[in-house]
Each structure stands twice: as structure tokens, then as C-alpha cells.
Design an enzyme around this catalytic site. Structure first.
Site, PDB file in Angstrom:
ATOM      1  N   SER A  29       0.930  -2.020  -0.465  1.00  0.00           N
ATOM      2  CA  SER A  29       0.214   0.108  -0.107  1.00  0.00           C
ATOM      3  C   SER A  29       1.181   1.512   0.241  1.00  0.00           C
ATOM      4  O   SER A  29       1.900   1.445   0.543  1.00  0.00           O
ATOM      5  CB  SER A  29      -0.881   0.534   1.318  1.00  0.00           C
ATOM      6  OG  SER A  29      -1.284   1.182   1.292  1.00  0.00           O
ATOM      7  N   GLU A  37      -0.021   3.855   1.684  1.00  0.00           N
ATOM      8  CA  GLU A  37       0.313   4.058   2.728  1.00  0.00           C
ATOM      9  C   GLU A  37       1.392   3.569   3.710  1.00  0.00           C
ATOM     10  O   GLU A  37       2.419   4.644   4.988  1.00  0.00           O
ATOM     11  CB  GLU A  37      -1.217   2.868   3.917  1.00  0.00           C
ATOM     12  CG  GLU A  37      -2.286   4.003   3.650  1.00  0.00           C
ATOM     13  CD  GLU A  37      -2.408   5.110   4.024  1.00  0.00           C
ATOM     14  OE1 GLU A  37      -2.630   5.691   5.380  1.00  0.00           O
ATOM     15  OE2 GLU A  37      -2.577   5.945   3.212  1.00  0.00           O
ATOM     16  N   TYR A  83      -2.304  -0.150  10.211  1.00  0.00           N
ATOM     17  CA  TYR A  83      -2.176  -0.639   8.914  1.00  0.00           C
ATOM     18  C   TYR A  83      -0.922  -0.255   8.307  1.00  0.00           C
ATOM     19  O   TYR A  83      -0.659  -1.430   7.995  1.00  0.00           O
ATOM     20  CB  TYR A  83      -3.001   0.235   8.500  1.00  0.00           C
ATOM     21  CG  TYR A  83      -2.920  -0.660   7.193  1.00  0.00           C
ATOM     22  CD1 TYR A  83      -3.908  -1.378   6.685  1.00  0.00           C
ATOM     23  CD2 TYR A  83      -2.736   0.324   5.848  1.00  0.00           C
ATOM     24  CE1 TYR A  83      -4.163  -1.830   5.290  1.00  0.00           C
ATOM     25  CE2 TYR A  83      -3.062  -0.215   4.631  1.00  0.00           C
ATOM     26  CZ  TYR A  83      -3.457  -1.310   4.281  1.00  0.00           C
ATOM     27  OH  TYR A  83      -3.685  -1.747   2.924  1.00  0.00           O
TER      28      TYR A  83
HETATM   29  O1  F7E Z   1      -9.563   8.096   3.302  1.00  0.00           O
HETATM   30  C1  F7E Z   1      -9.882  11.251   5.266  1.00  0.00           C
HETATM   31  C2  F7E Z   1      -8.518  10.105   5.736  1.00  0.00           C
HETATM   32  O2  F7E Z   1     -10.744   6.207   4.400  1.00  0.00           O
HETATM   33  C3  F7E Z   1      -9.028   8.749   2.406  1.00  0.00           C
HETATM   34  C4  F7E Z   1      -7.132   2.141   1.568  1.00  0.00           C
HETATM   35  O3  F7E Z   1      -8.427   0.778   0.741  1.00  0.00           O
HETATM   36  O4  F7E Z   1      -5.684   3.643   0.231  1.00  0.00           O
HETATM   37  C5  F7E Z   1      -7.035   3.162   1.702  1.00  0.00           C
HETATM   38  O5  F7E Z   1      -7.226   4.002   3.015  1.00  0.00           O
HETATM   39  C6  F7E Z   1      -8.684   9.692   2.928  1.00  0.00           C
HETATM   40  C7  F7E Z   1      -8.120   9.581   4.437  1.00  0.00           C
HETATM   41  O6  F7E Z   1      -8.621   5.845   2.344  1.00  0.00           O
HETATM   42  C8  F7E Z   1     -13.363  10.753   6.073  1.00  0.00           C
HETATM   43  O7  F7E Z   1      -8.543  11.385   6.946  1.00  0.00           O
HETATM   44  C9  F7E Z   1     -11.611  12.348   5.837  1.00  0.00           C
HETATM   45  O8  F7E Z   1      -7.104  11.011   4.719  1.00  0.00           O
HETATM   46  O9  F7E Z   1     -10.972   5.859   2.071  1.00  0.00           O
HETATM   47  P1  F7E Z   1      -9.946   6.196   2.892  1.00  0.00           P
HETATM   48  P2  F7E Z   1      -7.136   5.480   3.035  1.00  0.00           P
HETATM   49  O10 F7E Z   1      -7.090   5.567   4.433  1.00  0.00           O
HETATM   50  O11 F7E Z   1      -6.356   6.145   1.751  1.00  0.00           O
HETATM   51  C10 F7E Z   1      -5.242   2.328   0.918  1.00  0.00           C
HETATM   52  C11 F7E Z   1      -3.797   3.460  -0.092  1.00  0.00           C
HETATM   53  C12 F7E Z   1      -5.038   1.226   1.546  1.00  0.00           C
HETATM   54  O12 F7E Z   1      -3.887   0.679   1.365  1.00  0.00           O
HETATM   55  C13 F7E Z   1      -6.252   1.252   2.422  1.00  0.00           C
HETATM   56  O13 F7E Z   1      -6.258  -0.021   2.785  1.00  0.00           O
HETATM   57  O14 F7E Z   1     -10.262  10.758   3.414  1.00  0.00           O
HETATM   58  N1  F7E Z   1     -10.864  11.365   5.282  1.00  0.00           N
HETATM   59  N2  F7E Z   1     -13.141  12.442   5.634  1.00  0.00           N
HETATM   60  C14 F7E Z   1     -11.918  10.262   5.467  1.00  0.00           C
HETATM   61  N3  F7E Z   1     -11.853   8.630   5.608  1.00  0.00           N
HETATM   62  C15 F7E Z   1     -13.058   8.573   5.827  1.00  0.00           C
HETATM   63  N4  F7E Z   1     -12.527   6.686   5.205  1.00  0.00           N
HETATM   64  N5  F7E Z   1     -13.983   8.276   6.418  1.00  0.00           N
HETATM   65  C16 F7E Z   1     -14.505   9.786   6.246  1.00  0.00           C
HETATM   66  O15 F7E Z   1     -15.331  10.626   6.761  1.00  0.00           O
END
Ligand code: F7E
Length: 327
Positions: A128, A130, A152
Site C-alpha cells: 500500500s 500508506e 495498518y
Molecule cells: O481515506 C480522509 C481520510 O479511508 C482517504 C485503503 O484502501 O487506500 C485506502 O486507505 C482519506 C484519508 O482511504 C473521511 O482521513 C476524510 O486521508 O478512503 P480512506 P485510506 O485511508 O487512504 C490505501 C492505499 C490502502 O491501502 C487502504 O487499505 O480521506 N477522510 N473524511 C475520510 N476517510 C474516511 N474513511 N471517512 C471519512 O469520513
């Protein structure tokens, strides 16, 4: 007879897209999934419903070494695509031990089994972006140092280096994709993109008033899951195993995502989106941008769907879904 592929996390977003892709390529496809119940409108099994008669599913947990041994020994796949993982970064802050048990131990279980009983099987692991965390260089490529900030991401770094170690120490054909964010119409609503597009559809249909989000200024490189599954497959078709960044090369904020998604239905996101600190993370990754030039050069891979088209596809899907539910 076609090749045999075994997919962990087969009923997930990538798992189901990859299964569909490999079936079209003439593979016999086997999947492993944990038995999980359906949550409303988001049933994991729905993702496989169109191909359920074409694939064979084994119930098993990647944490369970003996069960994994049994399945791999029975199927004897040519290619093993390891996609199962706890994948929610925010949730991982409260589940450090599950990251160790599922993500790290689960990955090592599979590698260890292949080394012992099926060393000729090619192995793919979904690493990832991340792992880059608080980025030390932009854009990020295969040479950018990792600087993970969540349980993670730390777990994925451990998996990444295990995959590499089994390649170098034991000569296994093992590959990591360093996969940047990727989405599709079947993304669970726990992730921000689908949370937004599903809310847009509900607001448009008069079923929801507000959308509460966390950090609107976070920037991500968002691609389309079926495009990325094609890259996973290509990685295992090379003469040599290696690791590849899979990304679009574009970065956009959560705010821009909201703007375009709401605009699609003629609404202004500012009238509906509110920030709730409960969706902030204890440690945030502010900006990610992938440089996929190695994948382009070696695999001949390029993303077909980019940011605006991705949003369009997801909003259109959710408008129809919510519209049907509303009848
Ligand atoms: O968050 C912000 C949050 O949860 C994206 C997974 O597939 O990609 C994914 O991880 C961004 C972050 O994805 C909300 O803080 C704002 O900055 O959709 P996400 P992620 O954490 O980037 C990577 C490459 C992986 O490997 C992972 O498995 O959006 N954000 N407001 C929010 N995020 C969430 N979930 N919910 C909110 O309300």
C-alpha cells in the site's frame, strides 16, 4: 487446461474484480473468504453474484495456518493473489493486534506454505501507498523510503519486506504492488469515496440531509480498481518477480472529490458537507502521489480511468442503487 488462480479476499472489491478479469483470461478461479454476514446494502457476497457459478469458494481464515495449508495443497494454484487484509486505516488504530494477526501473520502463513509445498506458485501481495506515510519525497516511486504512521501501514511494511525476503532468500516468485488508493462502484461505504457518492445519491433523492466527514484537505491519488487488478495480473506474467507502484500520478483532495460528486447532481457540496472531528485520525497521511513509470515501462500498464471519470461512475451507480431502494 487454463491456469489456476487462488485469491484470498475473493469477495472484496479487488478480489471480485480480479476474479472476473481472470475468468475472462481463461483461468480456473478459486477464492478464499471468511464467512461474513451481510450488512445493509453492502453485502460482500453480492460482489460475486454474477460469477458465483464460475468460481469455487473455500471458507477459511488466513490466520489459520492449517486451513490455508489444506486449501493450497488441494487447489495447487499456479498463481496466488493475496488480497485479504484488514484494510481500513482509521480502524487499524483501534485494532493493532488484528493487524499483527491477520495482515502480518496471514501473509507469512501463505509464504511459508508456498516455500514448503508449492515453491513454483507465483505470489502477489497487495502492499500500500500508506507505507510512504508522512512522505519523504514526492511523487513516490519504488525507491522512495517508507515512513508509515498507522498500524495498518506499519503492518503493510512488514508484509512488503516478508514478500521481498521470500523472493531473495528462497527464490520464490513473489511480487508486491505498492497500490495507491483505488475505488469502484462496489467500494464499501467506510471508505471516503463511496461514503461521499452514496451520500450524494441519498441527498439527491431526499433521504439524507448532511454528510459528515473528517479531514477534507487530505490528498490522495485515486484510481479505478479494475485497472489495478489488470496490473496485479501483469506483475505475475513477467519473467522476473519485482515490486511496482500502481497509481494514476494525479493527486486530489477529499474536498475536490466532494465538489465534483455534488456538482454531478447540480448541488453545491458546501450546503451539505460538515466536518465532524470524530472522523479525524490520530495520525494522518496528508498527501500521496504515485509515480507509476516503472509499471508503464516494464508491464506496459497505464490507468484507463482517472479522477473525474471515477467519480462519475460511482455517482451514477449510487444514484441508480438508491433510486431503486427508494421505490
Ligand atoms: O481515506 C480522509 C481520510 O479511508 C482517504 C485503503 O484502501 O487506500 C485506502 O486507505 C482519506 C484519508 O482511504 C473521511 O482521513 C476524510 O486521508 O478512503 P480512506 P485510506 O485511508 O487512504 C490505501 C492505499 C490502502 O491501502 C487502504 O487499505 O480521506 N477522510 N473524511 C475520510 N476517510 C474516511 N474513511 N471517512 C471519512 O469520513
Amino acid at each position: 487446461m487454463g491456469k489456476k488462480a487462488l485469491i484470498t479476499g475473493a469477495s472484496g472489491m479487488d478480489g471480485s474484480n480480479l476474479a472476473r478479469f481472470l475468468l475472462k483470461k481463461g483461468y480456473k478461479v478459486y477464492g478464499i473468504e471468511r464467512r461474513v454476514s451481510c450488512d445493509s446494502g453492502n453485502c460482500r457476497h453480492n460482489r460475486l453474484s454474477d460469477i458465483e457459478n464460475e468460481i469455487e469458494i473455500f471458507i477459511g481464515d488466513i490466520r489459520d495456518y492449517n486451513r490455508m495449508f489444506e486449501i493450497i495443497n488441494k487447489v495447487k494454484p499456479d498463481e496466488l493473489y493475496h488480497l485479504a487484509a484488514l484494510s481500513q486505516v482509521g480502524i487499524s488504530f483501534k485494532n493493532e493486534f488484528e493487524i499483527i494477526d491477520s495482515n502480518i501473520k496471514g501473509t507469512v502463513n501463505l509464504l511459508h506454505i508456498l516455500k514448503n509445498i508449492l515453491p513454483e506458485c507465483k505470489f502477489f501481495h497487495a502492499s500500500s501507498s500508506e507505507q510512504f506515510g508522512k512522505v519523504l519525497k514526492s511523487p513516490q516511486n519504488e525507491n522512495t523510503p517508507f515512513n508509515p504512521v498507522s498500524p495498518y501501514a506499519i503492518g503493510k511494511v512488514a508484509c512488503f519486506f516478508n514478500v521481498k525476503m521470500y523472493r531473495n532468500a528462497y527464490n520464490l516468485f513473489t511480487c508486491n504492488s505498492i497500490t495507491f488508493n483505488h475505488e469502484c462502484e462496489h467500494r464499501p461505504t467506510q471508505f471516503v469515496t463511496r461514503k461521499i457518492t452514496h451520500a450524494v445519491a441519498k441527498i439527491y433523492h431526499g433521504l439524507q440531509d448532511k454528510l459528515y466527514l473528517g479531514n477534507l484537505d487530505a490528498r490522495r491519488d485515486w484510481g479505478y480498481s479494475p485497472d489495478y487488478c489488470r496490473a496485479f495480473y501483469l506483475m505475475l506474467q513477467q519473467n522476473k518477480p519485482d515490486d511496482y507502484v500502481i497509481a494514476t500520478g494525479e493527486t486530489h483532495s477529499v474536498r475536490e472529490f466532494c465538489k465534483i460528486a455534488f456538482n454531478k447532481v447540480g448541488l453545491n457540496y458546501k450546503d451539505y458537507v460538515e466536518v465532524d472531528p470524530k472522523f479525524y485520525r490520530p495520525a494522518e497521511v496528508n498527501v500521496l502521489t504515485g509515480d507509476y513509470s516503472k509499471a508503464k515501462k516494464v508491464l506496459g500498464w497505464e490507468p484507463k480511468v482517472k479522477f473525474e471519470e471515477l467519480i462519475s461512475k460511482m455517482v451514477d451507480y449510487d444514484l441508480e442503487l438508491v433510486g431503486k431502494e427508494n421505490v
